[in-house]
Each structure stands twice: as structure tokens, then as C-alpha cells.
Design an enzyme around this catalytic site. Structure first.
Site, PDB file in Angstrom:
ATOM      1  N   GLY A 124      18.451  48.845  14.043  1.00 58.46           N
ATOM      2  CA  GLY A 124      19.484  47.805  14.038  1.00 58.46           C
ATOM      3  C   GLY A 124      20.706  48.200  13.240  1.00 58.46           C
ATOM      4  O   GLY A 124      20.911  47.715  12.121  1.00 58.46           O
ATOM      5  N   TYR A 125      21.505  49.075  13.799  1.00 54.17           N
ATOM      6  CA  TYR A 125      22.757  49.475  13.142  1.00 54.17           C
ATOM      7  C   TYR A 125      23.950  48.749  13.765  1.00 54.17           C
ATOM      8  O   TYR A 125      24.683  48.048  13.116  1.00 54.17           O
ATOM      9  CB  TYR A 125      23.002  50.978  13.316  1.00 54.17           C
ATOM     10  CG  TYR A 125      22.203  51.902  12.441  1.00 54.17           C
ATOM     11  CD1 TYR A 125      21.159  51.449  11.649  1.00 54.17           C
ATOM     12  CD2 TYR A 125      22.511  53.260  12.420  1.00 54.17           C
ATOM     13  CE1 TYR A 125      20.439  52.337  10.860  1.00 54.17           C
ATOM     14  CE2 TYR A 125      21.799  54.156  11.631  1.00 54.17           C
ATOM     15  CZ  TYR A 125      20.762  53.686  10.858  1.00 54.17           C
ATOM     16  OH  TYR A 125      20.062  54.564  10.093  1.00 54.17           O
ATOM     17  N   GLU A 129      18.538  61.726  13.731  1.00 54.12           N
ATOM     18  CA  GLU A 129      18.738  61.240  15.087  1.00 54.12           C
ATOM     19  C   GLU A 129      19.472  62.297  15.904  1.00 54.12           C
ATOM     20  O   GLU A 129      19.136  62.561  17.050  1.00 54.12           O
ATOM     21  CB  GLU A 129      19.531  59.921  15.069  1.00 54.12           C
ATOM     22  CG  GLU A 129      19.677  59.332  16.472  1.00 54.12           C
ATOM     23  CD  GLU A 129      20.367  57.970  16.492  1.00 54.12           C
ATOM     24  OE1 GLU A 129      20.974  57.590  15.469  1.00 54.12           O
ATOM     25  OE2 GLU A 129      20.304  57.305  17.536  1.00 54.12           O
ATOM     26  N   GLU A 158      32.954  61.741  21.204  1.00 57.97           N
ATOM     27  CA  GLU A 158      34.308  61.808  20.620  1.00 57.97           C
ATOM     28  C   GLU A 158      34.199  61.788  19.092  1.00 57.97           C
ATOM     29  O   GLU A 158      34.860  62.565  18.398  1.00 57.97           O
ATOM     30  CB  GLU A 158      35.167  60.623  21.087  1.00 57.97           C
ATOM     31  CG  GLU A 158      35.631  60.706  22.541  1.00 57.97           C
ATOM     32  CD  GLU A 158      34.564  60.319  23.540  1.00 57.97           C
ATOM     33  OE1 GLU A 158      33.524  59.779  23.109  1.00 57.97           O
ATOM     34  OE2 GLU A 158      34.744  60.558  24.750  1.00 57.97           O
TER      35      GLU A 158
HETATM   36  C1  FAD Z   1      21.757  53.064  25.739  1.00 55.98           C
HETATM   37  C2  FAD Z   1      22.191  52.761  24.343  1.00 55.98           C
HETATM   38  C3  FAD Z   1      21.238  52.598  23.364  1.00 55.98           C
HETATM   39  C4  FAD Z   1      21.600  52.281  22.063  1.00 55.98           C
HETATM   40  N1  FAD Z   1      20.634  52.074  21.127  1.00 55.98           N
HETATM   41  C5  FAD Z   1      21.007  51.661  19.890  1.00 55.98           C
HETATM   42  C6  FAD Z   1      20.008  51.311  18.927  1.00 55.98           C
HETATM   43  O1  FAD Z   1      18.804  51.378  19.199  1.00 55.98           O
HETATM   44  N2  FAD Z   1      20.413  50.862  17.722  1.00 55.98           N
HETATM   45  C7  FAD Z   1      21.731  50.777  17.378  1.00 55.98           C
HETATM   46  O2  FAD Z   1      22.032  50.390  16.266  1.00 55.98           O
HETATM   47  N3  FAD Z   1      22.706  51.099  18.272  1.00 55.98           N
HETATM   48  C8  FAD Z   1      22.365  51.536  19.526  1.00 55.98           C
HETATM   49  N4  FAD Z   1      23.335  51.842  20.432  1.00 55.98           N
HETATM   50  C9  FAD Z   1      24.753  51.639  20.078  1.00 55.98           C
HETATM   51  C10 FAD Z   1      25.569  52.905  19.931  1.00 55.98           C
HETATM   52  O3  FAD Z   1      25.297  53.548  18.753  1.00 55.98           O
HETATM   53  C11 FAD Z   1      27.045  52.501  20.078  1.00 55.98           C
HETATM   54  O4  FAD Z   1      27.239  52.121  21.409  1.00 55.98           O
HETATM   55  C12 FAD Z   1      27.990  53.623  19.728  1.00 55.98           C
HETATM   56  O5  FAD Z   1      28.007  53.838  18.362  1.00 55.98           O
HETATM   57  C13 FAD Z   1      29.424  53.329  20.207  1.00 55.98           C
HETATM   58  O6  FAD Z   1      29.876  52.095  19.710  1.00 55.98           O
HETATM   59  P1  FAD Z   1      30.498  51.010  20.690  1.00 55.98           P
HETATM   60  O7  FAD Z   1      29.559  50.807  21.800  1.00 55.98           O
HETATM   61  O8  FAD Z   1      30.902  49.853  19.894  1.00 55.98           O
HETATM   62  O9  FAD Z   1      31.789  51.709  21.308  1.00 55.98           O
HETATM   63  P2  FAD Z   1      33.190  51.883  20.605  1.00 55.98           P
HETATM   64  O10 FAD Z   1      33.003  52.320  19.226  1.00 55.98           O
HETATM   65  O11 FAD Z   1      34.017  50.700  20.864  1.00 55.98           O
HETATM   66  O12 FAD Z   1      33.761  53.128  21.412  1.00 55.98           O
HETATM   67  C14 FAD Z   1      34.420  53.015  22.658  1.00 55.98           C
HETATM   68  C15 FAD Z   1      35.057  54.359  22.962  1.00 55.98           C
HETATM   69  O13 FAD Z   1      35.992  54.695  21.948  1.00 55.98           O
HETATM   70  C16 FAD Z   1      35.717  55.977  21.435  1.00 55.98           C
HETATM   71  N5  FAD Z   1      36.125  56.063  20.041  1.00 55.98           N
HETATM   72  C17 FAD Z   1      35.832  55.197  19.053  1.00 55.98           C
HETATM   73  N6  FAD Z   1      36.360  55.621  17.903  1.00 55.98           N
HETATM   74  C18 FAD Z   1      36.993  56.779  18.157  1.00 55.98           C
HETATM   75  C19 FAD Z   1      37.753  57.703  17.380  1.00 55.98           C
HETATM   76  N7  FAD Z   1      37.948  57.512  16.081  1.00 55.98           N
HETATM   77  N8  FAD Z   1      38.261  58.793  17.976  1.00 55.98           N
HETATM   78  C20 FAD Z   1      38.069  59.005  19.303  1.00 55.98           C
HETATM   79  N9  FAD Z   1      37.372  58.161  20.090  1.00 55.98           N
HETATM   80  C21 FAD Z   1      36.852  57.068  19.517  1.00 55.98           C
HETATM   81  C22 FAD Z   1      34.238  56.153  21.638  1.00 55.98           C
HETATM   82  O14 FAD Z   1      33.895  57.506  21.648  1.00 55.98           O
HETATM   83  C23 FAD Z   1      34.041  55.507  22.989  1.00 55.98           C
HETATM   84  O15 FAD Z   1      34.401  56.395  23.993  1.00 55.98           O
HETATM   85  C24 FAD Z   1      22.986  52.164  21.737  1.00 55.98           C
HETATM   86  C25 FAD Z   1      23.938  52.345  22.722  1.00 55.98           C
HETATM   87  C26 FAD Z   1      23.569  52.640  24.010  1.00 55.98           C
HETATM   88  C27 FAD Z   1      24.631  52.820  25.047  1.00 55.98           C
END
Ligand code: FAD
Lengths: 379, 390
Positions: B132-133, B249, B375
Site C-alpha cells: 500500500g504505497y 522490488e 521515465e
Molecule cells: C498493474 C499495476 C499494479 C500496481 N500495484 C501496486 C501495488 O501493489 N502497490 C502500490 O502501492 N502501487 C501499485 N501500483 C501503482 C504504481 O506504482 C503507480 O502507478 C506508479 O508509481 C505511477 O504512478 P501514477 O499511476 O500515479 O502515474 P503518474 O505518476 O501520474 O505518472 C503518469 C505519467 O507521468 C510520468 N511521470 C511522472 N513524473 C515524471 C517525471 N518527473 N519525469 C518524467 N515523467 C514523469 C510517468 O512516468 C507516467 O508516464 C501499481 C500500478 C499498476 C499499473
């Protein structure tokens, strides 16, 4: 949503084309949030007959049908303006199957009486035939062999027929002693059975088995001469590839618009993520891809609206289908990436664009299949 | 529950590679249910629970953990062989966050009591963990998280909203990052907490993914009481702990495991479609195969560091980038090779199990998003490894 294409900046449209485009834009705006598109997924026939009627009344179903058969007699340059919008709206109507593939098979075939009887019905939205030609996965051959026609009876299996569920009839390519002919078969004719396979976009492919199924009419006589089955099918498939490419262009264009919009809004690290150069560069690359695709589509329409040879048309069709298939998949994939986690949900609309791209890019020949064909035709 | 894992003290690392490979393969053939080979999606507990327990009894749940903590203690070379056999045979993934994340973390940063309490329960299949991050406003910018934990006697009261929590619906434990201090830099004031999911006030709501499966979920915390003893690594120290764990991870996501699986499906499809007769295909296939083999070489290098007790830093991101993008390219080729089948959900029968081009292609999308998007990984490499100015 704002149109980010270069069309308004660098292309010239005729007054009539502007009107056509405007009415197509208004048409898809009715379901801007894709609620109807979602509700129709995984249902049969998968579209609303009232919507189909609306399209008939706009004259769109008759764009590629000559006026003598109550069509509008327009060309690809106009048709594509509608198809691009249908792609943007992910419209699930059988437009390409019926108003392009089946309509053109009838128009190009050599059965004058049948054209007079059926084309007005098709144009009016009262009769929706689909084209059944494919027999082997990933095979583009226009020569029928698995399905045969003898004594006005069909036997064999056709694969990957989109929109089979809502079709009233099929135009079927079949092998005879004298080559490939095209035959009309009613959907409820004896000996037809259809197995439906769910597509990723929520539609279905029909795999159709004919067992001593009686033919109701001939669309194009067997042979490879003018107006005969094999030549007609080859020409029609290339026209359909251009139409599908236009739809793919719409799909990628809207996927890009949605993504640009999203990254301008979504904040991480106290800034819109669209301010990060990594995402700006990626998005610009996608923009270039869609405009290259649009350029090729415009060129292909010009070729198909001219008296170009079958060979020149085949080259143009493969060129545009390869480009649009590839580009739509690339844009679809990167659009998910740009959205992050929300992009990987069924709930977000962006994923629907990737799925439509997966379907349309693999139907009628993938990018690599068309690159191979292009090589064969041009080397 | 009795500790069922102490029976295995076999010296696997001393075995001949081929003999080890054969032994692992034979055991999978004998014990892994045929109908679960190459599952189309992450298996839920009701499907894979029995298999999890079979692994637990055999002592094979945690191939990489040290033997003293109940793992197989495999060296990097044997670990790769183990993965290779696992993926080539199509053994599905179990809920593995306990093995890949919580275990290694507690071994490094947990207290003696925490290790004694949690490790056996993971190995026995009693505790199934989820991570749960992420939150709606804290994805790439994880430090922006706002789920709060406020001290109330010997407990915290936790309130907030986690999202994208993989397989939360099957788990009974969750590890969360919570904000214990709102002052100062975002990275300070974050605490790492272990929480039983059946604690009152927790609601889990499944989310349907792009493959139409409920593989992740939202987790809501509404005045959830968590003992202070459940903190790992000290109050306000969560960011450092999370970073250490992200290293685990990323090395897991950076292992060639999933790329090998993808490749085995591509091979099955290509065999069936006769594509190996096409030199162009063979070249594209071989390029991918070598990309994965070369990744294996890099992966071994990193795993050896861990085995030596060394520290892996930001550089591990290179594995995740290479692995996930190779996996996606394998899926691109698979989609292409499938023709019209690339547009349908259904499967193609092959001589070696089924191939699902479209489903697997979609399933490969999030590998470049989760565990820190690619990214973000590139940003990290640019700054922390290449020391480029910001
Ligand atoms: C199938 C799946 C399973 C998951 N399982 C878990 C889990 O078990 N527990 C948990 O805690 N989380 C989980 N996650 C969450 C995952 O860690 C996040 O989706 C991830 O960190 C991206 O965050 P976001 O979805 O908010 O996208 P955003 O952070 O909004 O990113 C959207 C886009 O912007 C880009 N971006 C953001 N910041 C920058 C930057 N500074 N420079 C360049 N590009 C950037 C990203 O690369 C992406 O392309 C899961 C996600 C998926 C898809």
C-alpha cells in the site's frame, strides 16, 4: 476536445467537405464520454439501429455508391472525413463492413439487376450485408479455396468476419471450377452456422460455416477479369484498407488529444507532468506519427479517387495500412504509459483506444504484412 | 501453525546445473496442476492457494532467501535456472509480496521480534501481503502521500486512501507508507507500517484492469487502529525503508523471469504458425532472445552483490528498464505474429500450451508503469548514477 491536428493549419477543404466534417464531428459529439460505446461492448449486434438510421439519413452510407443506385457518388476524400470522426468516437457501427466493403463489392461486381435491387436498400440503412472473404489467419489471399461454390450451394468456413452479428446477409467469396466468385447469401439461409469470437474492443468476429448453403444471388461471376470475383475482391479489400486506415487515424488522433489533455492537468512533483521534457518529447513524437499518417492517408485518398491502376492502388493501400496500423498501436501504447496507473484500468477511456487499435491494425493485414506486400509490389 | 519449512536443508548450490534444472523441472511436472499452466492473468488465492501451500511444504516459496531464514538460499546462477524452469513450464505467479518484499526487508531492517513473528507466517502461507504505497495524488511522486497516522496511546489512528494495490482482495496483510509528520520536507515524516487487513475501518474495493480482471484495488482507511509496534525501521524513517525496499522490488522486476515467460509463449505461437521458416522472423526473435540472455548476465552480476551482503544502489534501475521494455517488444512481435488473433481475447492452441497474444500484450503494458515508471527510473539513473545536473 480541441483538435490538435494540422488540418486546419495547412490543408484546404472544399465547402462541401467542411459541411461533411462538421456533421461528423457533431455526430460523435453526441457520445463524447463514450457512454453508449461502453454500453454496447460485448453485446450483439453491438450498435443502435437508430444511430445507423441517422447515418443513412446523412447520406453517409451512400458515399461510395453511384447516384444511379441512389447513392451520393462521392469519393474517398469525403468518406475519410467521416471515418476519421467515427474512429475518434470509437463508433461501433458496421460502417466499413457494410458501406465500404459490401457496398463496393456490389458496385464493382457484374450483376446489374442485383445492384438496382439491393444498393438503394443498403444506402437507406434498411439492409446491412457484410463481406466474408478470409479463410486463413494472417493470410491476405483473394483466391478462395476453403469455401467452394458448386450448383449454387456453398460449403466451407470463413473466418474473421466483423459485424456478422448484425448483418442481414453475407457476400461470400468462393472457389469454383473457373476461379473465385462472389455470392450473396441470406443470413438465415439453410446450413449457415456462426461462431462468435469476442474481440478486445468489445465487438465480435464471426466465423461462418456453410454446409450446403444455397446462394441467393451472384454478386460477381467467377474469374479474374473486370467485374469478376477475384479482381473485384482484390480491389474492394484495398479500398477497405484505406477506409480502416482512416478509422485508425481517428483512433490515434483522439488518443493523442486525450493524452495531451491529461498530462497538462495531472500534477506530480507539484507540477503538471506535461511540463517534464521526457513526456513532452514522447508526446511530440506521437504527434509527428499521427501527422505522417494523416499525410499518407490524404495521398492514398487521392490515388483512390483517380484512375490509378490496380497496382498503384495496392501500393497506396499497403502504404497507408502499414503506417496507420503501426502508428495507432504506438500511440495507443504510449497513451497508456502517459496516463500511468489510471491508463491500465477498464474505467478510463484511453484504454478503449488501444483496444480498437489492436483490432483494426490486425484486421485486413498487420503493419508487417503490408510492409511485406509493399516490398513485393515495389522492389 | 507449525513451521513446515525446516525440512529442506539441501545444498542446491552444490548440485550440477543440469541436474538441478532437471530436478526442479521434474518436481514441477509432478506437483504443479496442469490446468494452471500459463494462466492468462494473475491467479487469485482460490486458484493458487493449494499450490502456494505445496511450495511452502517443499520449502521452495522463497528461492532467494538465505537458508537460515527458511529460503532455498540459491546463488545467482541457480536462481536464474530456477526462474527459467519456472517460467518455461508456465508455473503461475502466486501472491509473492511477502517473499519478494516484506521478508527481505525484515531480514535487513526488522527487529528480532518482527522477524520471529512474520517470517514463518510468510513461509507457511499464513500471511499474504500486499503493498500500500500509491495514492491518487501520490504515484510517481510517492513522497506526496497523505494517508495519515496520528499517535493515540500505543496505537496510531490511520486515515486515507491507497490505490492500485495489487491483489489486495486476496491478501490479509498490507504494508503501508503513512504520514506521521506534516512539517518539513515531504520525504521526512513518513513511516512504514505493517497492518492486518482485517483491522476494523479498512475497506477494499477492487478495480477492473485493462485486461478486464480485478487484479488491483483501492484500500480505504477510516480511523484504523495500528499498534506502534508494527512500525518497521522507526517513526519518520519510512522513506529510507521504502527506498531500500524499492531496491528489492526493482531487482525482482528486473529479473528476466517475465521476459522468459513472454518468450516461451512467442516460441509456442511461432512454432505453431511455422514462423521459424521466415528468416526475418528468426532475426527478430533471436534479437529478443539475446536481449534476454544478456539481461540474465547483468542480473547475475547484481544478485551476486546481494549474496555478498553488498548494497545495490540506484543503478539497479537499469535492469528494470531493460527487462520491461524487452518484454514489451516480445509482446509487440507476438501481437504481430498472431495476425487477426491479436484483436481477440481468446487463445490459440499450440503444441506447448496456449498462446494469448492480445491478453499478454495488454498484460505487458503496466510493467513500465509500476515499481516506479520507466521515465522515473531514467530520471534516477541520470541524476544518481550519471550525476547530471538538475
Ligand atoms: C498493474 C499495476 C499494479 C500496481 N500495484 C501496486 C501495488 O501493489 N502497490 C502500490 O502501492 N502501487 C501499485 N501500483 C501503482 C504504481 O506504482 C503507480 O502507478 C506508479 O508509481 C505511477 O504512478 P501514477 O499511476 O500515479 O502515474 P503518474 O505518476 O501520474 O505518472 C503518469 C505519467 O507521468 C510520468 N511521470 C511522472 N513524473 C515524471 C517525471 N518527473 N519525469 C518524467 N515523467 C514523469 C510517468 O512516468 C507516467 O508516464 C501499481 C500500478 C499498476 C499499473
Amino acid at each position: 476536445m480541441e483538435d490538435i491536428s494540422l488540418q486546419s493549419k495547412i490543408d484546404v477543404l472544399s465547402e462541401e467537405q467542411v459541411l461533411i466534417q462538421d456533421s461528423a464531428v457533431a455526430f460523435i459529439a453526441q457520445d463524447e464520454e463514450l457512454k453508449r460505446v461502453r454500453a454496447s461492448r460485448f453485446t450483439q449486434p453491438g450498435y443502435d439501429k437508430a444511430v445507423w438510421q441517422e447515418m443513412a439519413e446523412s447520406g453517409w452510407l451512400g458515399f461510395l455508391v453511384p447516384e444511379e443506385y441512389e447513392g451520393v457518388g462521392l469519393s474517398f476524400s469525403e468518406l475519410n472525413l467521416v471515418l476519421i470522426q467515427l474512429g475518434k468516437g470509437l463508433s461501433p457501427v458496421p460502417f466499413v463492413s457494410t458501406a465500404v466493403a459490401a457496398a463496393r463489392a456490389l458496385v464493382k461486381g457484374d450483376n446489374e439487376a442485383l445492384k438496382k435491387e439491393k444498393l438503394p436498400l443498403l444506402v437507406a440503412g434498411e439492409w446491412t450485408p457484410a463481406l466474408a472473404w478470409q479463410e486463413v489467419r494472417a493470410n491476405l489471399s483473394e483466391k478462395a479455396s476453403a469455401v467452394t461454390c458448386a450448383n449454387d450451394v456453398l460449403n466451407g468456413v470463413k473466418l474473421f468476419v466483423p459485424d456478422a452479428g448484425g448483418a442481414d446477409a453475407f457476400i461470400v467469396s468462393a472457389a469454383t471450377d473457373t476461379g473465385t466468385g462472389l455470392y450473396l447469401v441470406d443470413k438465415d439461409a439453410a446450413g449457415i452456422s456462426i461462431e462468435y469470437e469476442q474481440r478486445v474492443d468489445g465487438g465480435f468476429y464471426g466465423h461462418i460455416t456453410f454446409a450446403d448453403t444455397p446462394v441467393s444471388d451472384m454478386v460477381a461471376a467467377a474469374g479474374n477479369g473486370e467485374g469478376q470475383g477475384e479482381a473485384v475482391l482484390a480491389a474492394v479489400l484495398d479500398e477497405t484498407r484505406v477506409a480502416v486506415s482512416a478509422e485508425l487515424l481517428g483512433v490515434m488522433t483522439r488518443a493523442l488529444e486525450i493524452s495531451v489533455d491529461y498530462i497538462a492537468q495531472r500534477v506530480q512533483f507539484d507540477k503538471p507532468i506535461g511540463s517534464f521534457q521526457a513526456l513532452q518529447h514522447k508526446t511530440v513524437d506521437l504527434f509527428i506519427l499521427t501527422e505522417i499518417s494523416r499525410s499518407v492517408l490524404l495521398q492514398a485518398a487521392t490515388v483512390f479517387d483517380s484512375d490509378a491502376s490496380a497496382q498503384e492502388r495496392a501500393i497506396a493501400a499497403s502504404q497507408v495500412k502499414a503506417r496507420c496500423s503501426d502508428a495507432a498501436l504506438t500511440v495507443g501504447k504510449d497513451a497508456i504509459q502517459l496516463h500511468g496507473g489510471i491508463g491500465y484500468t477498464d474505467e478510463a477511456n484511453i484504454g478503449l483506444y488501444l483496444k480498437k487499435a489492436m483490432y483494426l491494425s490486425s484486421w485486413l493485414g498487420s503493419a508487417s504484412a503490408h510492409r511485406a506486400r509493399y516490398a513485393e509490389l515495389t522492389l | 501453525m507449525t513451521n513446515t519449512t525446516t525440512t529442506q536443508q539441501v545444498n542446491y548450490n552444490g548440485m550440477d546445473d543440469d541436474a538441478f534444472r532437471q530436478m526442479v523441472h521434474d518436481w514441477f511436472v509432478e506437483n504443479y496442476p496442469e490446468e494452471l499452466r500459463f494462466p492468462p492473468e494473475r491467479m487469485h488465492w482460490d486458484q493458487c492457494g493449494d499450490w502456494y501451500m505445496t511450495l511452502a511444504k517443499k520449502g521452495w516459496l522463497a528461492p532467494g532467501w538465505p537458508a537460515e531464514h527458511g529460503g532455498m538460499g540459491l546463488d545467482a546462477n541457480k536462481l536464474l535456472i530456477f526462474m527459467d524452469v519456472n517460467e518455461s513450464y508456465g508455473v503461475g505467479r502466486t501472491p509473492d509480496q511477502g517473499m519478494t518484499m516484506v521478508g527481505p526487508l525484515l531480514i535487513q531492517h526488522g527487529t528480532e521480534e518482527q522477524r520471529a513473528h512474520y517470517l514463518p507466517k510468510i513461509l507457511a502461507g499464513e500471511h499474504i501481503w500486499c503493498q500500500g504505497y500509491s495514492e491518487p495524488g501520490a504515484g510517481s511522486d510517492l513522497a506526496n502521500l497523505s494517508t495519515s497516522a496520528v499517535r493515540d496511546g500505543d496505537d496510531y489512528l490511520v486515515n486515507g486512501h491507497k490505490i492500485w494495490t495489487t491483489l489486495a482482495m486476496d491478501a490479509n496483510q498490507i504494508f503501508v507508507l503513512v504520514r506521521t509528520d506534516k512539517e518539513g520536507k515531504k520525504q521526512q515524516g513518513i513511516t512504514f507500517l505493517l497492518v492486518p487487513l482485517d483491522t476494523p475501518g479498512i475497506t477494499v474495493r477492487p478495480i477492473v484492469n485493462l485486461g478486464m480482471h480485478d487484479e488491483f484495488a483501492e484500500v480505504f482507511f477510516d480511523d484504523v487502529r495500528v499498534p506502534v509496534a508494527n512500525v518497521v525501521g522507526g517513526e519518520h524513517q519510512g522513506w529510507g525503508i521504502a527506498k531500500a525496499l524499492l531496491g528489492h522490488e526493482r531487482i525482482f522486476i528486473g529479473s528476466p523471469k517475465f521476459a522468459i515467460l513472454a518468450m516461451s509463449r512467442l516460441k509456442a505461437l511461432a512454432d505453431m504458425a511455422g514462423l521459424f521458416a521466415d528468416p526475418l522472423f528468426v532475426d527478430r526473435y533471436t534479437q529478443l532472445k539475446m536481449d534476454i540472455a544478456d539481461l540474465g548476465a547483468a542480473y547475475k552480476r547484481f544478485v551476486e552483490v546481494l549474496k555478498r551482503g553488498g548494497h545495490i544502489g540506484a543503478e539497479v534501475s537499469m535492469l528494470k528498464i531493460w527487462n520491461t521494455e524487452t518484454q514489451q517488444r516480445v509482446m509487440d512481435l507476438m501481437l504481430d505474429a498472431a495476425g487477426e488473433h491479436g484483436g481477440v481475447w481468446g487463445e490459440l492452441e499450440t503444441a506447448d500450451g496456449v498462446a494469448r497474444a492480445a491478453g499478454d500484450f495488454i498484460g505487458a503494458r503496466p510493467t513500465t508503469i509500476y515499481g516506479g515508471s520507466n521515465e522515473v527510473q531514467r530520471n534516477i539513473l541520470a541524476k544518481a548514477v550519471l550525476k547530471l545536473p538538475s
